[in-house]
Design a protein around this motif. Structure first.
Motif, PDB file in Angstrom:
ATOM      1  N   ALA A 196     -50.201  -9.917   4.872  1.00  0.00           N
ATOM      2  CA  ALA A 196     -50.609  -9.254   3.426  1.00  0.00           C
ATOM      3  C   ALA A 196     -49.940  -7.995   3.374  1.00  0.00           C
ATOM      4  CB  ALA A 196     -52.229  -9.304   3.411  1.00  0.00           C
ATOM      5  N   TRP A 197     -49.758  -7.146   4.505  1.00  0.00           N
ATOM      6  CA  TRP A 197     -49.042  -6.015   4.288  1.00  0.00           C
ATOM      7  C   TRP A 197     -47.522  -6.176   3.848  1.00  0.00           C
ATOM      8  CZ3 TRP A 197     -45.257  -2.920   6.425  1.00  0.00           C
ATOM      9  CH2 TRP A 197     -45.082  -1.736   6.066  1.00  0.00           C
ATOM     10  N   GLY A 198     -47.312  -7.219   4.782  1.00  0.00           N
ATOM     11  CA  GLY A 198     -45.617  -7.514   4.622  1.00  0.00           C
ATOM     12  C   GLY A 198     -45.367  -7.833   3.326  1.00  0.00           C
ATOM     13  N   ALA A 199     -46.310  -8.539   2.569  1.00  0.00           N
ATOM     14  CA  ALA A 199     -45.971  -9.150   1.125  1.00  0.00           C
ATOM     15  C   ALA A 199     -46.100  -8.128   0.329  1.00  0.00           C
ATOM     16  CB  ALA A 199     -47.322 -10.307   0.962  1.00  0.00           C
ATOM     17  N   ALA A 200     -47.192  -6.770   0.529  1.00  0.00           N
ATOM     18  CA  ALA A 200     -47.434  -5.821  -0.409  1.00  0.00           C
ATOM     19  C   ALA A 200     -46.144  -5.040  -0.441  1.00  0.00           C
ATOM     20  CB  ALA A 200     -48.478  -4.928   0.167  1.00  0.00           C
ATOM     21  N   CYS A 201     -45.299  -4.952   0.862  1.00  0.00           N
ATOM     22  CA  CYS A 201     -43.957  -4.344   0.866  1.00  0.00           C
ATOM     23  C   CYS A 201     -42.974  -4.803  -0.303  1.00  0.00           C
ATOM     24  CB  CYS A 201     -43.647  -4.226   2.277  1.00  0.00           C
ATOM     25  SG  CYS A 201     -44.078  -3.078   3.264  1.00  0.00           S
ATOM     26  N   LEU A 202     -43.042  -6.169  -0.576  1.00  0.00           N
ATOM     27  CA  LEU A 202     -42.235  -6.657  -1.450  1.00  0.00           C
ATOM     28  C   LEU A 202     -42.742  -6.580  -2.963  1.00  0.00           C
ATOM     29  CD1 LEU A 202     -41.739 -10.270   0.353  1.00  0.00           C
ATOM     30  CD2 LEU A 202     -40.411  -8.059   0.454  1.00  0.00           C
ATOM     31  N   PHE A 203     -43.967  -5.776  -3.150  1.00  0.00           N
ATOM     32  CA  PHE A 203     -44.145  -5.464  -4.248  1.00  0.00           C
ATOM     33  C   PHE A 203     -43.865  -3.798  -4.612  1.00  0.00           C
ATOM     34  CE2 PHE A 203     -46.230  -9.456  -4.005  1.00  0.00           C
ATOM     35  CZ  PHE A 203     -46.251  -9.893  -5.356  1.00  0.00           C
ATOM     36  N   ARG A 204     -44.624  -3.290  -3.862  1.00  0.00           N
ATOM     37  CA  ARG A 204     -44.480  -1.855  -4.113  1.00  0.00           C
ATOM     38  C   ARG A 204     -44.400  -1.161  -2.583  1.00  0.00           C
ATOM     39  NH1 ARG A 204     -45.816  -0.069  -9.167  1.00  0.00           N
ATOM     40  NH2 ARG A 204     -46.178   2.144  -8.648  1.00  0.00           N
ATOM     41  N   PRO A 205     -43.232  -0.839  -2.025  1.00  0.00           N
ATOM     42  CA  PRO A 205     -42.964  -0.503  -0.604  1.00  0.00           C
ATOM     43  C   PRO A 205     -43.767   0.956  -0.399  1.00  0.00           C
ATOM     44  CG  PRO A 205     -40.981  -1.042  -1.502  1.00  0.00           C
ATOM     45  CD  PRO A 205     -41.953  -1.308  -2.656  1.00  0.00           C
ATOM     46  N   VAL A 265     -53.454  -7.428  17.300  1.00  0.00           N
ATOM     47  CA  VAL A 265     -52.718  -6.369  16.748  1.00  0.00           C
ATOM     48  C   VAL A 265     -51.103  -6.590  16.797  1.00  0.00           C
ATOM     49  CG1 VAL A 265     -52.231  -3.904  17.433  1.00  0.00           C
ATOM     50  CG2 VAL A 265     -54.628  -4.804  17.369  1.00  0.00           C
ATOM     51  N   LEU A 266     -50.739  -7.238  17.756  1.00  0.00           N
ATOM     52  CA  LEU A 266     -49.245  -7.227  18.149  1.00  0.00           C
ATOM     53  C   LEU A 266     -48.827  -8.336  17.119  1.00  0.00           C
ATOM     54  CD1 LEU A 266     -46.805  -6.869  19.771  1.00  0.00           C
ATOM     55  CD2 LEU A 266     -47.397  -9.036  21.037  1.00  0.00           C
ATOM     56  N   ALA A 267     -49.501  -9.406  16.688  1.00  0.00           N
ATOM     57  CA  ALA A 267     -49.031 -10.107  15.484  1.00  0.00           C
ATOM     58  C   ALA A 267     -49.051  -9.495  14.140  1.00  0.00           C
ATOM     59  CB  ALA A 267     -50.098 -11.403  15.447  1.00  0.00           C
ATOM     60  N   ALA A 268     -49.992  -8.836  14.014  1.00  0.00           N
ATOM     61  CA  ALA A 268     -49.700  -7.911  12.772  1.00  0.00           C
ATOM     62  C   ALA A 268     -48.753  -6.888  12.418  1.00  0.00           C
ATOM     63  CB  ALA A 268     -51.156  -7.066  12.451  1.00  0.00           C
ATOM     64  N   LEU A 269     -48.566  -6.256  13.818  1.00  0.00           N
ATOM     65  CA  LEU A 269     -47.264  -5.503  13.755  1.00  0.00           C
ATOM     66  C   LEU A 269     -45.900  -6.180  13.656  1.00  0.00           C
ATOM     67  CD1 LEU A 269     -48.240  -2.921  16.427  1.00  0.00           C
ATOM     68  CD2 LEU A 269     -48.201  -2.617  14.120  1.00  0.00           C
ATOM     69  N   LEU A 270     -45.827  -7.352  14.272  1.00  0.00           N
ATOM     70  CA  LEU A 270     -44.547  -8.104  14.347  1.00  0.00           C
ATOM     71  C   LEU A 270     -44.453  -8.677  12.792  1.00  0.00           C
ATOM     72  CD1 LEU A 270     -44.715 -10.110  17.474  1.00  0.00           C
ATOM     73  CD2 LEU A 270     -43.293  -8.377  16.809  1.00  0.00           C
ATOM     74  N   LEU A 271     -45.544  -9.084  12.347  1.00  0.00           N
ATOM     75  CA  LEU A 271     -45.510  -9.643  10.686  1.00  0.00           C
ATOM     76  C   LEU A 271     -45.188  -8.693   9.494  1.00  0.00           C
ATOM     77  CD1 LEU A 271     -48.004 -12.566  10.771  1.00  0.00           C
ATOM     78  CD2 LEU A 271     -45.673 -12.856  10.389  1.00  0.00           C
ATOM     79  N   ALA A 272     -45.764  -7.348   9.871  1.00  0.00           N
ATOM     80  CA  ALA A 272     -45.579  -6.240   9.222  1.00  0.00           C
ATOM     81  C   ALA A 272     -44.154  -5.590   9.065  1.00  0.00           C
ATOM     82  CB  ALA A 272     -46.377  -5.149   9.505  1.00  0.00           C
ATOM     83  N   ALA A 308     -41.855  -7.501   9.941  1.00  0.00           N
ATOM     84  CA  ALA A 308     -40.930  -8.694   9.290  1.00  0.00           C
ATOM     85  C   ALA A 308     -40.702  -8.520   7.876  1.00  0.00           C
ATOM     86  CB  ALA A 308     -41.319 -10.125   9.615  1.00  0.00           C
ATOM     87  N   GLY A 309     -41.918  -8.388   7.325  1.00  0.00           N
ATOM     88  CA  GLY A 309     -41.958  -7.975   5.800  1.00  0.00           C
ATOM     89  C   GLY A 309     -41.301  -6.943   5.384  1.00  0.00           C
ATOM     90  N   GLY A 310     -41.403  -5.781   6.035  1.00  0.00           N
ATOM     91  CA  GLY A 310     -40.529  -4.688   5.586  1.00  0.00           C
ATOM     92  C   GLY A 310     -38.975  -4.836   5.726  1.00  0.00           C
ATOM     93  N   ALA A 311     -38.828  -5.886   6.583  1.00  0.00           N
ATOM     94  CA  ALA A 311     -37.258  -5.894   6.978  1.00  0.00           C
ATOM     95  C   ALA A 311     -36.781  -6.641   6.122  1.00  0.00           C
ATOM     96  CB  ALA A 311     -37.117  -6.593   8.293  1.00  0.00           C
ATOM     97  N   LEU A 312     -37.292  -7.587   5.230  1.00  0.00           N
ATOM     98  CA  LEU A 312     -36.874  -8.168   4.150  1.00  0.00           C
ATOM     99  C   LEU A 312     -36.365  -7.188   3.040  1.00  0.00           C
ATOM    100  CD1 LEU A 312     -39.547 -11.040   3.722  1.00  0.00           C
ATOM    101  CD2 LEU A 312     -37.236 -11.420   4.724  1.00  0.00           C
ATOM    102  N   LEU A 313     -36.784  -5.988   2.975  1.00  0.00           N
ATOM    103  CA  LEU A 313     -36.145  -5.182   1.945  1.00  0.00           C
ATOM    104  C   LEU A 313     -34.865  -4.424   2.400  1.00  0.00           C
ATOM    105  CD1 LEU A 313     -39.510  -3.500   1.030  1.00  0.00           C
ATOM    106  CD2 LEU A 313     -38.427  -5.201  -0.355  1.00  0.00           C
ATOM    107  N   ALA A 314     -34.683  -4.524   3.565  1.00  0.00           N
ATOM    108  CA  ALA A 314     -33.421  -4.109   4.264  1.00  0.00           C
ATOM    109  C   ALA A 314     -32.042  -4.690   3.766  1.00  0.00           C
ATOM    110  CB  ALA A 314     -33.365  -3.827   5.609  1.00  0.00           C
TER     111      ALA A 314
END
Length: 321
Positions: A269-278, A306-313, A315-321
């Motif tokens: 969910a956090w990674g997806a939110a990054c794709l809207f309003r980082p 917690v580790l799974a959340a961090l990895l997915l977060a 990954a979501g942020g990296a999609l903007l790179a």
């Protein structure tokens, strides 16, 4: 001595409550102010809802008087009791369905009757244009022959010395609008997320402060003019808020249960939110992370989630790179 200490405690409590009331009133006044007030009047800058101080105060006072009348009139007591029983004693799922559906219908009405199903700002116009590019099976379009006459803030093109036409914003909003574009109703996508936001808020409030608070939070959100207007646009505020509420809810459940699936949901969910309003996602993510650090013992016990959340977060942020 105990009597003196008790009197001091009561006096301190009254002072703190008084300061709290004053602070709440100041926040209320500030929430009604926009622009350069009081040095200059506020005219709303073209927004569909009048944002002048006078109009806001009058509407707020009218709502307050109407609310007090509904709460005080003896003839309405049976209706108040029925409404209270329904709101606080019905199953949560039923409340979510009713309030979420009511929110969707209300927001869809705003989108159609107020905005005619069209973008209101160049930001959402650019997102809708990009969604149509996606619907055509492309990521970008070539710059048209006379590209100097094709310019819209939010779209890159010849005016920006860009080799092709695409939005300059993250792709999340355009991807959300894509199903609506394919179905011919892109203006319904944000109202749908608005209804889901109300339903998710009920659950989050219940998890944090109990069922009564969660249901009241959903009811207040349903009546929010700010949420209502934004839910009628093609803008990204409402879906971002919905994703961040889901992220927060998943974090709360992760710390309580330790189940990995909640960590996966939080990170996704956090990674997806990054794709809207980082930047919005970053600020809220920092606040949620601080909450996790405060409960570090529970976080250690749920380290896999917690580790799974961090990895997915990440990954979501990296999609903007």
């Amino acid at each position: 001595m105990r009597g003196i200490e008790g009197a001091r405690g009561r006096w301190t409590g009254r002072v703190l409550r008084g300061l709290g009331v004053v602070g709440a009133l100041m926040l209320l006044v500030l929430s009604l102010v926009k622009g350069d007030w009081p040095s200059e009047p506020s005219y709303g800058n073209g927004w569909p809802v009048p944002l002048s101080v006078k109009a806001s105060i009058l509407r707020s006072l009218l709502a307050l008087v109407a609310g007090l009348a509904l709460a005080w009139m003896p003839s309405l007591a049976p209706w108040r009791e029925r409404a209270g029983r329904w709101l606080f004693h019905s199953p949560r799922r039923r409340i979510q369905w009713v309030l979420g559906t009511a929110a969707f219908l209300l927001y869809a009405g705003v989108a159609w009757f107020r905005f005619k199903g069209l973008p209101f700002l160049d930001d959402d116009a650019a997102a809708l244009f990009q969604a149509r590019i996606f619907a055509a099976g492309r990521l970008t379009l070539p710059v048209p022959k006379y590209g100097q006459f094709f310019s819209l803030f939010g779209l890159l093109g010849r005016a920006h010395e860009h080799p092709f036409v695409c939005t300059m914003y993250p792709p999340g909003l355009s991807l959300l609008l894509l199903p609506g574009v394919l179905a011919g109703v892109p203006w319904l996508m944000i109202p749908v997320t608005g209804g889901l936001l109300v339903a998710a808020t009920i659950t989050l409030g219940a998890e944090l402060a109990g069922e009564r608070v969660g249901r009241l939070a959903g009811l207040f959100m349903l009546g929010s003019p700010f949420i209502g207007i934004l839910s009628g646009t093609h803008l990204s505020h409402i879906p971002t808020a919905g994703l961040l509420v889901v992220c927060w809810l998943a974090v709360v459940r992760l710390l309580r249960t330790g189940r990995i699936r909640h960590g996966v949901m939080a990170g996704a969910a956090w990674g997806a939110a990054c794709l809207f309003r980082p930047l919005t996602a970053l600020v809220v993510g920092v606040v949620v992370a601080l909450g996790v650090l405060v409960q570090w013992r529970r976080a250690l016990a749920a380290w896999r989630g917690v580790l799974a959340a961090l990895l997915l977060a990440v990954a979501g942020g990296a999609l903007l790179a």
